[in-house]
Every structure is written in structure tokens, then in C-alpha cells.
Design a protein around this motif. Structure first.
Motif, PDB file in Angstrom:
ATOM      1  N   PRO A  54       0.819  -1.218   0.000  1.00 37.98           N
ATOM      2  CA  PRO A  54       0.000   0.000   0.000  1.00 37.98           C
ATOM      3  C   PRO A  54       0.850   1.264   0.000  1.00 37.98           C
ATOM      4  CG  PRO A  54      -0.280  -1.263   2.057  1.00 37.98           C
ATOM      5  CD  PRO A  54       0.562  -2.081   1.156  1.00 37.98           C
ATOM      6  N   ASP A  55       2.128   1.114   0.373  1.00 35.07           N
ATOM      7  CA  ASP A  55       3.030   2.271   0.384  1.00 35.07           C
ATOM      8  C   ASP A  55       3.703   2.515  -0.963  1.00 35.07           C
ATOM      9  OD1 ASP A  55       2.559   2.845   3.059  1.00 35.07           O
ATOM     10  OD2 ASP A  55       4.137   1.482   3.751  1.00 35.07           O
ATOM     11  N   ASN A  56       3.404   1.686  -1.951  1.00 33.95           N
ATOM     12  CA  ASN A  56       4.117   1.803  -3.217  1.00 33.95           C
ATOM     13  C   ASN A  56       3.961   3.197  -3.831  1.00 33.95           C
ATOM     14  OD1 ASN A  56       5.765   0.410  -5.236  1.00 33.95           O
ATOM     15  ND2 ASN A  56       4.013   0.664  -6.597  1.00 33.95           N
ATOM     16  N   SER A  57       2.735   3.706  -3.847  1.00 36.22           N
ATOM     17  CA  SER A  57       2.507   5.043  -4.422  1.00 36.22           C
ATOM     18  C   SER A  57       3.219   6.114  -3.607  1.00 36.22           C
ATOM     19  CB  SER A  57       1.010   5.343  -4.493  1.00 36.22           C
ATOM     20  OG  SER A  57       0.386   4.498  -5.443  1.00 36.22           O
ATOM     21  N   ASN A  58       3.213   5.963  -2.275  1.00 35.21           N
ATOM     22  CA  ASN A  58       3.902   6.944  -1.430  1.00 35.21           C
ATOM     23  C   ASN A  58       5.409   6.924  -1.669  1.00 35.21           C
ATOM     24  OD1 ASN A  58       1.486   7.730  -0.243  1.00 35.21           O
ATOM     25  ND2 ASN A  58       1.667   6.240   1.437  1.00 35.21           N
ATOM     26  N   ILE A  59       5.953   5.716  -1.846  1.00 35.44           N
ATOM     27  CA  ILE A  59       7.390   5.603  -2.123  1.00 35.44           C
ATOM     28  C   ILE A  59       7.714   6.286  -3.449  1.00 35.44           C
ATOM     29  CG2 ILE A  59       9.252   3.989  -2.647  1.00 35.44           C
ATOM     30  CD1 ILE A  59       7.865   2.012  -0.709  1.00 35.44           C
ATOM     31  N   LEU A  60       6.877   6.038  -4.467  1.00 30.73           N
ATOM     32  CA  LEU A  60       7.088   6.701  -5.757  1.00 30.73           C
ATOM     33  C   LEU A  60       6.961   8.216  -5.609  1.00 30.73           C
ATOM     34  CD1 LEU A  60       5.129   4.273  -8.114  1.00 30.73           C
ATOM     35  CD2 LEU A  60       7.579   4.739  -8.193  1.00 30.73           C
ATOM     36  N   GLY A  61       6.054   8.660  -4.777  1.00 27.53           N
ATOM     37  CA  GLY A  61       5.858  10.089  -4.574  1.00 27.53           C
ATOM     38  C   GLY A  61       7.032  10.783  -3.925  1.00 27.53           C
ATOM     39  N   SER A  62       7.833  10.022  -3.190  1.00 28.20           N
ATOM     40  CA  SER A  62       8.992  10.617  -2.503  1.00 28.20           C
ATOM     41  C   SER A  62      10.243  10.609  -3.370  1.00 28.20           C
ATOM     42  CB  SER A  62       9.266   9.849  -1.207  1.00 28.20           C
ATOM     43  OG  SER A  62       9.713   8.527  -1.497  1.00 28.20           O
ATOM     44  N   VAL A  63      10.158  10.031  -4.571  1.00 29.19           N
ATOM     45  CA  VAL A  63      11.330   9.880  -5.429  1.00 29.19           C
ATOM     46  C   VAL A  63      11.772  11.233  -5.990  1.00 29.19           C
ATOM     47  CG1 VAL A  63      12.046   9.011  -7.698  1.00 29.19           C
ATOM     48  CG2 VAL A  63      10.966   7.470  -6.058  1.00 29.19           C
ATOM     49  N   LYS A  64      13.089  11.434  -6.015  1.00 32.34           N
ATOM     50  CA  LYS A  64      13.673  12.610  -6.648  1.00 32.34           C
ATOM     51  C   LYS A  64      14.526  12.146  -7.834  1.00 32.34           C
ATOM     52  CE  LYS A  64      13.798  15.491  -2.497  1.00 32.34           C
ATOM     53  NZ  LYS A  64      14.656  16.266  -1.568  1.00 32.34           N
ATOM     54  N   ILE A  65      14.245  12.715  -8.984  1.00 32.24           N
ATOM     55  CA  ILE A  65      14.921  12.319 -10.217  1.00 32.24           C
ATOM     56  C   ILE A  65      15.816  13.454 -10.686  1.00 32.24           C
ATOM     57  CG2 ILE A  65      14.608  11.635 -12.619  1.00 32.24           C
ATOM     58  CD1 ILE A  65      11.932  10.409 -11.790  1.00 32.24           C
ATOM     59  N   GLY A  66      17.076  13.143 -10.893  1.00 33.32           N
ATOM     60  CA  GLY A  66      18.038  14.147 -11.331  1.00 33.32           C
ATOM     61  C   GLY A  66      18.045  14.298 -12.840  1.00 33.32           C
ATOM     62  N   LYS A  67      18.136  15.553 -13.281  1.00 32.22           N
ATOM     63  CA  LYS A  67      18.145  15.839 -14.714  1.00 32.22           C
ATOM     64  C   LYS A  67      19.153  16.958 -14.973  1.00 32.22           C
ATOM     65  CE  LYS A  67      15.122  17.812 -18.243  1.00 32.22           C
ATOM     66  NZ  LYS A  67      13.965  18.722 -18.329  1.00 32.22           N
ATOM     67  N   TYR A  68      20.142  16.666 -15.790  1.00 30.09           N
ATOM     68  CA  TYR A  68      21.130  17.665 -16.217  1.00 30.09           C
ATOM     69  C   TYR A  68      20.606  18.211 -17.545  1.00 30.09           C
ATOM     70  CZ  TYR A  68      25.855  19.555 -17.150  1.00 30.09           C
ATOM     71  OH  TYR A  68      26.934  20.380 -17.409  1.00 30.09           O
ATOM     72  N   THR A  69      19.856  19.288 -17.476  1.00 30.35           N
ATOM     73  CA  THR A  69      19.025  19.727 -18.599  1.00 30.35           C
ATOM     74  C   THR A  69      19.809  19.943 -19.884  1.00 30.35           C
ATOM     75  OG1 THR A  69      17.381  20.708 -17.123  1.00 30.35           O
ATOM     76  CG2 THR A  69      17.431  21.508 -19.390  1.00 30.35           C
ATOM     77  N   GLU A  70      20.932  20.618 -19.820  1.00 30.96           N
ATOM     78  CA  GLU A  70      21.692  20.900 -21.048  1.00 30.96           C
ATOM     79  C   GLU A  70      22.167  19.608 -21.711  1.00 30.96           C
ATOM     80  OE1 GLU A  70      24.159  24.847 -20.787  1.00 30.96           O
ATOM     81  OE2 GLU A  70      24.212  23.860 -18.825  1.00 30.96           O
ATOM     82  N   TRP A  71      22.604  18.682 -20.911  1.00 31.20           N
ATOM     83  CA  TRP A  71      23.034  17.373 -21.431  1.00 31.20           C
ATOM     84  C   TRP A  71      21.831  16.592 -21.938  1.00 31.20           C
ATOM     85  CZ3 TRP A  71      24.062  12.524 -18.118  1.00 31.20           C
ATOM     86  CH2 TRP A  71      24.769  11.560 -18.856  1.00 31.20           C
ATOM     87  N   PHE A  72      20.749  16.616 -21.201  1.00 29.18           N
ATOM     88  CA  PHE A  72      19.521  15.901 -21.519  1.00 29.18           C
ATOM     89  C   PHE A  72      19.040  16.244 -22.931  1.00 29.18           C
ATOM     90  CE2 PHE A  72      15.009  14.913 -21.332  1.00 29.18           C
ATOM     91  CZ  PHE A  72      14.888  13.881 -20.414  1.00 29.18           C
ATOM     92  N   HIS A  73      19.186  17.505 -23.314  1.00 32.79           N
ATOM     93  CA  HIS A  73      18.687  17.956 -24.618  1.00 32.79           C
ATOM     94  C   HIS A  73      19.740  17.937 -25.719  1.00 32.79           C
ATOM     95  CE1 HIS A  73      14.699  18.974 -23.273  1.00 32.79           C
ATOM     96  NE2 HIS A  73      15.162  19.713 -22.293  1.00 32.79           N
TER      97      HIS A  73
END
Length: 620
Positions: free
Chosen positions: A394-413
């Protein structure tokens, strides 16, 4: 240099060499991204043959390799710069915290027990959804659990499906152009395996959920009694297969059916999948395009529906690149998580045997079958316990909600077409809007130095393995692009290799600093979608390091640093070619990576298109 920090270097006092700032003192916030400017000729046909002759010339070869390396700043980075860090000869990870919402599986348990344990934490399986209304759903690949249901309920048998596989292989070998996905295929052996599996189901005693699942093995992994050629014309003459590789043996204990040895870029020394020896595997989404490599045959087989699972090897994106270009899932685990005994390059420090599957769920099941470090790696790498994500919690959605995803925008594009990065960005936004997780801006310094360190590492290790055969007169039996690569790799010095390992430590530091802020790093998997196959490349091969650099732009940290990474299909470009999103995780955090990848996949299911070349082996 591309991707380098302007604060990372400076002149040493009273002398000419450059010196890198000690990694702990680099001001990461001051780093400015520069797109890489790789320079190399694009060669096929006669021009490639002439270039190889020059590269192998005792007089001209050293001059040409020197010019190529200078054009790409390799001597400046590796020989003319003081690097203060000590070398890291294989990935060294700091101790990791226990992942949230996971269940310990127990690495030393039998593969069947591990797979059964993983199965308990998957969402419940409803056959009525997959079968009764299947025609109304968007295109979906059949999953392992679909095959298991079909077998156990009497809808079909492994023997019946085997005949569909055989018919598909024969049909596609005879197509124009041919689609040579397998290097070794024995229809009678396939029938024998399928008959044994069918009998187990008739007796109500299948070995596991993987019993009767058709699996292809890349041609650099031993699968007894099949020969292992590495897609060369001769390697099976000097390499005798006496038993299964460890990962293959673990799958065999689960009852899988091996359909043969899958095509690949010769010896894994390329990322397009081009192979003049056995024919070039073609992309099921567009047969005039490359699959990507080096696990080209495995990706084509899974993408085309001819098998649910394939096992490849990933030393330079060789599983993730073809998976992304073919619209399937490619899952590279942490370096050392899987025993590499029985794989041709098992002594290297960048390569991992990895599954290619049509879904994240199937990647998870296969991962728990093949995982398990070799004894030496348990001592040196200190792997965290093997865990499965509890997707039923039941905590699966809460765990996903706490996730932080890193993005190096200039490299990403930094991609060939902004459509690629925009599609990946849309998938991340959908994930965040659905679960409430966050995107955090990060900076990863010295990306171009990372690329240089990787090419020297994988090149030196590959050349070391192949040099005895190279020196023993086998040189001319390799394909032309392999000979080009080996000529370059043979020019690397011990100084280059050690300096690259010093850079590896610096890059590890930067990534571990990023992981203090975020849980995962997100990028497009590749910097371009599937490139076209030049007709002139089919007979004699192709050398195109610029295309290779685009394909490898985002995947190198997974290999040089040994980090776990997964590619998930998230859409298609205007030409209908698949686009993959890559997620890179902390060391040993495979369970958390699979949790997030599963969520991304579920949100993007409607964006997956049926390949133009597809064979439904379950309903054929």
C-alpha cells in the motif's frame, strides 16, 4: 573539452602541464556544458578497406591513430594533464542504505526460489484482461505470465509455440532483405526442449514460471552445446564450449527453452549491430534501420515477438542501446551483481550480462533468475543484499511520490532531434504529475573525460583479450570495422589506461555527489533514434564513430562506473522509430530502479506501437 568544467583545470606553477583541480575542490555549480565535438571519418566499402590498410601499416598507422586521438583531445586529457586522484581499477562503491519498500530475496537461494519470491510481489495477474479483451487494448507484448497461463490452462503448449518460432525464424531468414537474428539455430534441439517442457506441464509439474519461455542467448555467452563465436567466423575453433555460462545455467534450472545464439556486432566492438559475417540484423520497426548493438540479434528477436526474453552483454550500452532503438526494455544491473563466468569478456571491468525483454515485469523475473555475484566479487565489491520491489505494498505510491529524479538539462537535450528529449521529458512529467515525485536539476562535470576514460578502458581490456589471436595471424579474419577498432585500441598505452582509471574515480565522485540529492538520474537512452543502414555497409561493414557517439552519449556511466540502468520505451519519433528513457540508479539499487521503471512503463503503454515486422508466436 566537451562537458568539462572550466574550474576543473589550471596550469601548474612554473611548468607547462595542465592540472586538474582535486575532485573535492571542484566548484560544480560553475560547470558549463559544452556539446562534444567528436571528429572521425565515416567509412564503408573501398574507403574503409583502404583506411584499415593504413591503420595497420607499421609506418602510417601510428601517425593516423595519433592524429585521430589528438583531434579528440585524448593526449591532452590522458598524457598532458596531472590528475591528482589515485586510479580506480574497477567500480568501488561506498556502503549503500537499504532501499525503501523492498523485500530481501537471498542471493544464495536456488534461482527457482528467487523467481518465485519475486513473483509474489508483482501486481495480480488477470488473464481475462490479457486474453478476452486483448484485441481492444493498445499493442502489448505477451508477457512471461501470459505464456505460463496459456500452458497451464491448456490454451497451447510449448511444443506448439516452438513450431511457430521455427516457422518465424525460417520465414525471416528468407525475407528480402533477410533478417538474420540468429547465428546458430537448431530446430530439432528446440523441439526436444519444448517437448520436455510440454511433458512437465502435462504432469502438472513445471519447473518455474519461466518453464517453456523462449530465450535467445547472445553469441558471446556460452550455452552448451551451441558454439560461441562472438559473431566471428573462427572463434569457435579456438574456444570450446564445455558447459553453460553461469547466467545460462541459472535460467536452465528454471526450465527455459533456448532458441539459439543471437547475432551481434562482431566481438561486441560496435554499437550499430553491423555484421558482414552473418548479415546485419534489422530493426523490426523499420527494416532499413540498424537495431543498435552490440546485442543486435537479442533486441531484434524480442522486439519482433519471436521470443520473450534474450540475454545480452552490456559493456558500452550494448543492451540498452539496441533495446531503446527497438522499443523494448533493456536492464543493466550493477557491475558484479551477476556472475560473468562463461562470458567471453568476463575479465573486464565494464561489462555485465543483462536481460532484454518486452516488459519491465519480465526483466524483473529474469533478473532474479540470473542474479548472484561470483565469490571474488562478493569480497571485493561488497554487494548489498538482493532485493525485490514490493509492488503490492500500500506504500508503493507513497514511495514513488517521494522519489527525486536528477536531470542535467543541457546534457539531456543534447540530441540529434529535440523530439527525442521532449518525448523523454513528457514521460518524466507524466510520472511526476501522477505520483508527485520531483525533478531536481543536477550537474555532472567532465562528461567528455568520462567518454575518453571509457573508450580507453573497454578498448584496452578488449584488446588484451584478443591480442594473442590478433598476433597469431587471425587479424585478417576480423571484419574491417573490428580491425579499425583494434588498431586504435592497440595504440593505447599503459599511461592512458592508468590515467583513465584516475578519471574513473573523479567521475564516480561526481555521480555519488549527485546521488546525495537525487535517487535516480534520467536521460534519453540514446542521442538519436535508429540510424539508416547504408547499403554499402552490408558487405564490408562500416566505421562511423560520430553515429556511435550519438548512440552512446548517455550510457557510459552505467559501464565505467558500473551503475545499474534501465531503458524503458516511452514513445516514437515522427518516423515511427522508438524512443527510450534511461534511468540510472545508485549502486545495488536495482529494486528501486525496477519500481520506477515499472511506473514509467505503465504510464506510457499507449505510446508503444506494434513493430512493422512482428510475429505473434502465442497466437500464430
Amino acid at each position: 573539452m566537451g562537458g568539462s568544467s572550466s574550474t576543473g583545470r589550471g596550469k601548474t606553477k612554473g611548468s607547462s602541464p595542465l592540472a586538474m583541480t582535486p575532485v573535492e575542490e571542484v566548484d560544480i555549480s560553475a560547470v558549463r556544458y559544452k556539446p562534444p565535438t567528436l571528429q572521425a571519418p565515416h567509412l564503408t566499402g573501398f574507403s574503409l578497406r583502404a583506411f584499415v590498410w593504413l591503420m595497420e601499416s607499421p609506418l602510417l598507422g601510428p601517425l593516423i591513430t595519433s592524429v585521430l586521438k589528438s583531434q579528440n583531445n585524448m593526449p591532452q586529457t590522458l598524457q598532458q594533464t596531472v590528475i591528482p586522484e589515485r586510479p580506480m581499477y574497477y567500480p568501488e562503491y561506498p556502503p549503500q542504505d537499504t532501499e525503501p519498500g523492498v523485500v530481501l530475496v537471498g542471493e544464495d537461494r536456488h534461482p527457482v526460489e528467487r523467481v518465485h519470491e519475486a513473483l509474489q510481489y508483482l501486481p495480480s495477474y488477470d488473464p481475462s484482461v490479457r486474453w478476452a479483451t486483448e484485441e481492444k487494448l493498445p499493442f502489448l507484448y505477451w508477457k512471461i505470465r501470459d505464456f505460463a497461463h496459456a500452458y497451464s490452462s491448456g490454451i497451447t503448449t510449448p511444443s506448439v509455440v516452438a513450431e511457430h518460432v521455427i516457422a518465424g525464424v525460417e520465414e525471416w531468414n528468407n525475407k528480402k532483405p533477410p533478417m538474420p537474428m540468429l547465428i546458430y539455430f537448431n530446430a530439432d534441439d528446440l523441439r526436444r526442449q519444448a517437448e520436455a517442457s510440454t511433458k512437465r506441464f502435462e504432469q502438472g509439474n513445471p519447473m518455474s514460471i519461466l518453464d517453456g519461455i523462449f530465450v535467445a542467448i547472445k553469441d558471446d555467452i556460452d550455452c552448451f552445446p551451441y558454439p560461441t563465436k562472438g559473431a566471428t567466423t573462427f572463434f569457435d575453433q579456438i574456444h570450446t564450449v564445455e558447459k553453460d555460462a553461469v547466467c545460462v545455467a541459472r535460467l536452465r534450472k528454471c526450465g527455459v527453452i533456448f532458441i539459439g545464439k543471437a547475432n551481434m556486432h562482431e566481438l561486441g566492438l560496435g554499437v550499430t549491430g553491423n555484421n558482414p559475417n552473418y548479415g546485419t540484423a534489422r530493426n523490426p520497426h523499420s527494416v532499413d534501420r540498424y537495431t543498435g548493438g552490440s546485442s543486435s540479434g537479442p533486441a531484434a528477436l524480442v522486439s519482433s515477438g519471436l521470443c520473450s526474453v534474450a540475454i545480452g552483454t552490456d559493456g558500452g550500452g550494448s543492451v540498452r542501446i539496441p533495446s531503446a532503438l527497438c522499443g523494448i526494455v533493456g536492464f543493466k544491473t550493477t557491475y558484479g551483481r551477476t556472475d560473468m563466468t562463461g562470458v567471453l569478456c568476463d575479465s573486464g571491468t565494464v561489462e555485465v550480462a543483462s536481460p532484454l525483454t518486452s516488459s519491465v515485469e519480465d526483466a524483473m523475473l529474469v533478473y532474479f533468475a540470473i542474479a548472484g555475484s561470483r565469490p571474488m566479487d562478493k569480497l571485493t565489491l561488497r554487494p548489498s543484499p538482493l532485493c525485490v520491489p514490493n509492488l503490492l505494498s500500500p506504500d508503493n505510491s507513497n514511495i514513488l511520490g517521494s522519489v527525486k529524479i536528477g536531470k542535467y538539462t543541457e546534457w539531456f537535450h543534447d540530441v540529434s532531434d529535440r523530439e527525442i528529449s521532449s518525448t523523454c521529458e513528457d514521460a518524466l512529467k507524466l510520472l511526476c504529475n501522477t505520483f508527485g515525485c520531483q525533478i531536481e536539476e543536477i550537474i555532472l562535470p567532465e562528461l567528455e573525460e568520462m567518454r575518453t576514460a571509457h573508450v580507453v578502458s573497454i578498448g584496452s581490456e578488449s584488446f588484451c583479450d584478443l591480442n594473442p589471436h590478433y598476433k597469431a595471424g587471425r587479424r585478417t579474419e576480423f571484419t574491417l570495422d573490428t580491425r579499425t577498432s583494434l588498431a586504435l585500441f592497440g595504440s593505447f598505452s599503459s599511461t592512458d589506461y592508468v590515467a583513465s582509471q584516475c578519471i574513473r574515480r573523479r567521475i564516480m565522485h561526481y555521480h555519488m555527489e549527485a546521488f546525495k540529492k537525487v535517487d535516480f538520474i534520467a536521460t534519453p537512452t540514446t542521442g538519436m533514434t535508429a540510424p539508416k543502414i547504408p547499403p554499402s555497409a552490408l558487405k564490408s561493414g562500416e566505421s562511423d564513430y560520430v553515429v556511435s557517439a550519438y548512440l552512446m552519449r548517455f550510457i557510459i556511466a552505467g559501464n565505467l562506473l558500473g551503475l545499474p540502468a534501465i531503458t524503458v520505451p516511452v514513445g516514437h519519433d515522427k518516423q515511427g522509430l522508438p524512443i527510450g528513457l534511461q534511468l540510472i540508479g545508485r549502486p545495488w539499487d536495482e529494486a528501486s530502479l525496477l519500481r520506477v521503471a515499472s511506473a514509467v512503463e505503465e504510464l506510457c503503454l499507449k505510446k508503444r506501437n506494434r513493430p512493422s515486422t512482428f510475429y505473434d508466436i502465442l497466437k500464430a
